[in-house]
Design a protein around this motif. Structure first.
Motif, mmCIF file in Angstrom:
data_model
loop_
_atom_site.group_PDB
_atom_site.id
_atom_site.type_symbol
_atom_site.label_atom_id
_atom_site.label_comp_id
_atom_site.label_asym_id
_atom_site.label_seq_id
_atom_site.Cartn_x
_atom_site.Cartn_y
_atom_site.Cartn_z
ATOM 1 N N VAL A 137 -2.057 4.652 -9.546
ATOM 2 C CA VAL A 137 -3.516 4.534 -9.588
ATOM 3 C C VAL A 137 -4.119 4.920 -8.238
ATOM 4 O O VAL A 137 -5.192 5.546 -8.175
ATOM 5 C CB VAL A 137 -3.957 3.108 -10.003
ATOM 6 C CG1 VAL A 137 -3.524 2.062 -8.996
ATOM 7 C CG2 VAL A 137 -5.465 3.048 -10.216
ATOM 8 N N GLU A 138 -3.447 4.590 -7.136
ATOM 9 C CA GLU A 138 -3.932 4.982 -5.819
ATOM 10 C C GLU A 138 -3.846 6.500 -5.644
ATOM 11 O O GLU A 138 -4.712 7.126 -5.033
ATOM 12 C CB GLU A 138 -3.132 4.254 -4.742
ATOM 13 C CG GLU A 138 -3.370 2.748 -4.768
ATOM 14 C CD GLU A 138 -2.386 1.977 -3.899
ATOM 15 O OE1 GLU A 138 -1.319 2.527 -3.575
ATOM 16 O OE2 GLU A 138 -2.698 0.826 -3.558
ATOM 17 N N ASN A 170 1.200 -5.521 -20.517
ATOM 18 C CA ASN A 170 0.734 -5.890 -19.183
ATOM 19 C C ASN A 170 0.197 -4.686 -18.437
ATOM 20 O O ASN A 170 0.509 -3.535 -18.776
ATOM 21 C CB ASN A 170 1.883 -6.488 -18.350
ATOM 22 C CG ASN A 170 2.416 -7.780 -18.909
ATOM 23 O OD1 ASN A 170 1.831 -8.835 -18.733
ATOM 24 N ND2 ASN A 170 3.550 -7.687 -19.592
ATOM 25 N N LEU A 171 -0.593 -4.964 -17.425
ATOM 26 C CA LEU A 171 -0.964 -3.982 -16.417
ATOM 27 C C LEU A 171 -0.228 -4.368 -15.135
ATOM 28 O O LEU A 171 0.292 -5.473 -15.014
ATOM 29 C CB LEU A 171 -2.472 -3.982 -16.183
ATOM 30 C CG LEU A 171 -3.363 -3.619 -17.367
ATOM 31 C CD1 LEU A 171 -4.834 -3.820 -17.008
ATOM 32 C CD2 LEU A 171 -3.130 -2.176 -17.807
ATOM 33 N N VAL A 172 -0.207 -3.459 -14.170
ATOM 34 C CA VAL A 172 0.370 -3.768 -12.873
ATOM 35 C C VAL A 172 -0.690 -3.489 -11.816
ATOM 36 O O VAL A 172 -1.419 -2.498 -11.906
ATOM 37 C CB VAL A 172 1.654 -2.937 -12.612
ATOM 38 C CG1 VAL A 172 1.355 -1.455 -12.596
ATOM 39 C CG2 VAL A 172 2.334 -3.372 -11.333
ATOM 40 N N GLY A 173 -0.828 -4.397 -10.852
ATOM 41 C CA GLY A 173 -1.864 -4.247 -9.834
ATOM 42 C C GLY A 173 -1.456 -4.895 -8.528
ATOM 43 O O GLY A 173 -0.362 -5.461 -8.410
ATOM 44 N N ASP A 174 -2.344 -4.833 -7.525
ATOM 45 C CA ASP A 174 -2.038 -5.451 -6.242
ATOM 46 C C ASP A 174 -2.455 -6.915 -6.248
ATOM 47 O O ASP A 174 -2.902 -7.453 -7.259
ATOM 48 C CB ASP A 174 -2.692 -4.669 -5.095
ATOM 49 C CG ASP A 174 -4.214 -4.621 -5.211
ATOM 50 O OD1 ASP A 174 -4.817 -5.529 -5.832
ATOM 51 O OD2 ASP A 174 -4.815 -3.669 -4.664
ATOM 52 N N MET A 200 -13.840 0.544 -10.918
ATOM 53 C CA MET A 200 -12.659 -0.184 -11.380
ATOM 54 C C MET A 200 -12.004 0.640 -12.481
ATOM 55 O O MET A 200 -12.663 1.008 -13.459
ATOM 56 C CB MET A 200 -13.070 -1.553 -11.911
ATOM 57 C CG MET A 200 -11.923 -2.417 -12.414
ATOM 58 S SD MET A 200 -10.623 -2.727 -11.200
ATOM 59 C CE MET A 200 -11.600 -3.349 -9.816
ATOM 60 N N ALA A 201 -10.724 0.953 -12.307
ATOM 61 C CA ALA A 201 -10.086 1.875 -13.240
ATOM 62 C C ALA A 201 -8.651 1.494 -13.553
ATOM 63 O O ALA A 201 -7.971 0.841 -12.759
ATOM 64 C CB ALA A 201 -10.123 3.290 -12.675
ATOM 65 N N VAL A 202 -8.214 1.929 -14.726
ATOM 66 C CA VAL A 202 -6.823 1.816 -15.148
ATOM 67 C C VAL A 202 -6.327 3.223 -15.454
ATOM 68 O O VAL A 202 -7.014 3.985 -16.147
ATOM 69 C CB VAL A 202 -6.677 0.930 -16.403
ATOM 70 C CG1 VAL A 202 -5.216 0.885 -16.863
ATOM 71 C CG2 VAL A 202 -7.194 -0.480 -16.137
ATOM 72 N N VAL A 203 -5.160 3.581 -14.921
ATOM 73 C CA VAL A 203 -4.586 4.894 -15.206
ATOM 74 C C VAL A 203 -3.253 4.731 -15.906
ATOM 75 O O VAL A 203 -2.584 3.702 -15.769
ATOM 76 C CB VAL A 203 -4.399 5.727 -13.920
ATOM 77 C CG1 VAL A 203 -5.704 5.884 -13.168
ATOM 78 C CG2 VAL A 203 -3.339 5.122 -13.019
ATOM 79 N N VAL A 220 -3.838 -0.801 -12.471
ATOM 80 C CA VAL A 220 -5.257 -1.079 -12.266
ATOM 81 C C VAL A 220 -5.564 -1.222 -10.783
ATOM 82 O O VAL A 220 -4.759 -1.738 -10.012
ATOM 83 C CB VAL A 220 -5.688 -2.367 -13.021
ATOM 84 C CG1 VAL A 220 -4.902 -3.573 -12.536
ATOM 85 C CG2 VAL A 220 -7.190 -2.610 -12.898
ATOM 86 N N ASP A 221 -6.740 -0.755 -10.370
ATOM 87 C CA ASP A 221 -7.181 -0.922 -8.985
ATOM 88 C C ASP A 221 -8.668 -0.590 -8.899
ATOM 89 O O ASP A 221 -9.249 -0.023 -9.832
ATOM 90 C CB ASP A 221 -6.390 -0.010 -8.049
ATOM 91 C CG ASP A 221 -6.395 -0.517 -6.611
ATOM 92 O OD1 ASP A 221 -7.014 -1.571 -6.347
ATOM 93 O OD2 ASP A 221 -5.789 0.134 -5.738
ATOM 94 N N GLY A 222 -9.265 -0.956 -7.768
ATOM 95 C CA GLY A 222 -10.670 -0.668 -7.527
ATOM 96 C C GLY A 222 -10.832 0.297 -6.371
ATOM 97 O O GLY A 222 -9.980 0.373 -5.477
ATOM 98 N N CYS A 223 -11.931 1.043 -6.380
ATOM 99 C CA CYS A 223 -12.210 2.030 -5.341
ATOM 100 C C CYS A 223 -13.696 1.963 -4.996
ATOM 101 O O CYS A 223 -14.548 1.949 -5.896
ATOM 102 C CB CYS A 223 -11.823 3.427 -5.826
ATOM 103 S SG CYS A 223 -12.158 4.749 -4.640
ATOM 104 N N GLN A 224 -14.010 1.925 -3.708
ATOM 105 C CA GLN A 224 -15.399 1.845 -3.260
ATOM 106 C C GLN A 224 -16.000 3.243 -3.152
ATOM 107 O O GLN A 224 -15.473 4.096 -2.426
ATOM 108 C CB GLN A 224 -15.472 1.139 -1.910
ATOM 109 C CG GLN A 224 -15.038 -0.319 -1.946
ATOM 110 C CD GLN A 224 -16.064 -1.221 -2.595
ATOM 111 O OE1 GLN A 224 -17.238 -1.206 -2.268
ATOM 112 N NE2 GLN A 224 -15.610 -2.030 -3.553
ATOM 113 N N ILE A 225 -17.087 3.476 -3.877
ATOM 114 C CA ILE A 225 -17.798 4.760 -3.834
ATOM 115 C C ILE A 225 -19.087 4.563 -3.046
ATOM 116 O O ILE A 225 -19.973 3.804 -3.449
ATOM 117 C CB ILE A 225 -18.132 5.269 -5.252
ATOM 118 C CG1 ILE A 225 -16.852 5.348 -6.102
ATOM 119 C CG2 ILE A 225 -18.822 6.623 -5.168
ATOM 120 C CD1 ILE A 225 -15.827 6.339 -5.621
ATOM 121 N N GLN A 226 -19.212 5.249 -1.908
ATOM 122 C CA GLN A 226 -20.364 5.045 -1.028
ATOM 123 C C GLN A 226 -21.633 5.647 -1.622
ATOM 124 O O GLN A 226 -21.636 6.776 -2.126
ATOM 125 C CB GLN A 226 -20.093 5.657 0.347
ATOM 126 C CG GLN A 226 -21.161 5.342 1.384
ATOM 127 C CD GLN A 226 -20.779 5.809 2.783
ATOM 128 O OE1 GLN A 226 -19.804 6.530 2.962
ATOM 129 N NE2 GLN A 226 -21.546 5.396 3.779
#
Length: 271
Positions: free
Chosen positions: A154-155, A111-115, A66-69, A35-41
């Motif tokens: 995810v990145e 579980n998920l794995v994230g930062d 916000m996404a999970v892959v 899981v991670d988040g990404c900023q879309i301008q």
């Protein structure tokens, strides 16, 4: 994603595609995805009730993707409903998946794995926090290293998404609703293209994430010193607590570190 059979399938896939790559099948618990988040301008969202909420910490208006892959880089859950100023952990907790997990979707099995941004989220395995000058033992650093390796998928997916759809690399200039729809469509197209072409996200995909850039340690020598069997077996864990972790995730993380210290796997680097 919301049925146990699918969760089992995803965790087995993650074990085959990611954990087996580093001989970690018997160390990390059942992981469904990263899981991670990404900023879309976006342009100034004048139709929003409070446009200032969309100004993120980097100084531009954005929506948080916000996404999970899964283990192959396909998006299995995402939301675009959160303004750019909202922290990743809050974005995840308020999402449909976050709410389902809070209500017991993963139980004690998945579980998920994230930062580190997700360290207050239930059922997300995160690295030990170095903030505030916290001292992390060798075993804790080893855990952080492999945790980072597992979540790079995810990145890489975000990097692949931006490289495939150039519209995401510039400011979206439509209405807020249309901007969200554009992002959603690119994700669906991403999954469709990859499945139809039967392709895998390359480990060489260029993305902006810390792990994708290789910033796990400051030097290759430091990295090598933490993935040898000797350092795994001779260093005792210390300072393994984090008050903002949930109890179950904290316990699982300490169990993983214990397995790493005991040397119950043959660690492999991503070299």
């Amino acid at each position: 994603l919301y049925c146990k059979e699918h969760l089992i399938s995803l965790s087995k896939q993650f074990e085959r595609k990611r954990l087996a790559k580093y001989n970690l099948e018997n160390v990390f618990p059942k992981i469904v995805g990263a899981v991670d988040g990404c900023q879309i301008q976006i342009q100034y969202p004048k139709e929003a009730d409070n446009p200032k909420l969309y100004m993120n910490r980097k100084g531009f208006y954005a929506i948080c993707l916000m996404a999970v892959v899964d283990a192959t880089g396909n998006f299995i859950s995402f939301t675009t409903n959160t303004p750019g100023s909202v922290h990743d952990s809050t974005c995840f907790k308020t999402s449909a998946l976050g709410q389902a997990i809070k209500q017991g979707l993963f139980g004690d099995d998945f579980n998920l794995v994230g930062d580190a941004a997700f360290k207050s989220c239930p059922d997300v395995l995160t690295p030990f926090d170095r903030a505030g000058g916290n001292d992390i033992s060798d075993s804790g650093a080893i855990y952080n290293y492999y945790c980072s390796l597992l979540r790079t998928i995810v990145e890489q997916a975000f990097g692949f998404l931006h490289s495939k759809f150039g519209i995401l690399s510039r400011r979206l200039s439509h209405s807020l609703q249309v901007n969200k729809l554009i992002v959603s469509c690119t994700i669906l197209l991403h999954n469709y293209i990859r499945k139809s072409e039967n392709t895998n996200i390359s480990e060489s995909v260029q993305c902006k994430g810390e792990a994708a850039q290789g910033n796990f340690y400051n030097s290759a020598e430091h990295q090598h010193s933490f993935v040898t069997k000797n350092s795994l077996c001779t260093k005792k864990p210390k300072n393994l607590t984090d008050n903002r972790d949930t109890t179950r995730v904290r316990t699982q993380r300490e169990q993983i570190v214990k397995l790493l210290v005991e040397g119950k796997f043959k660690g492999k680097t991503d070299q």
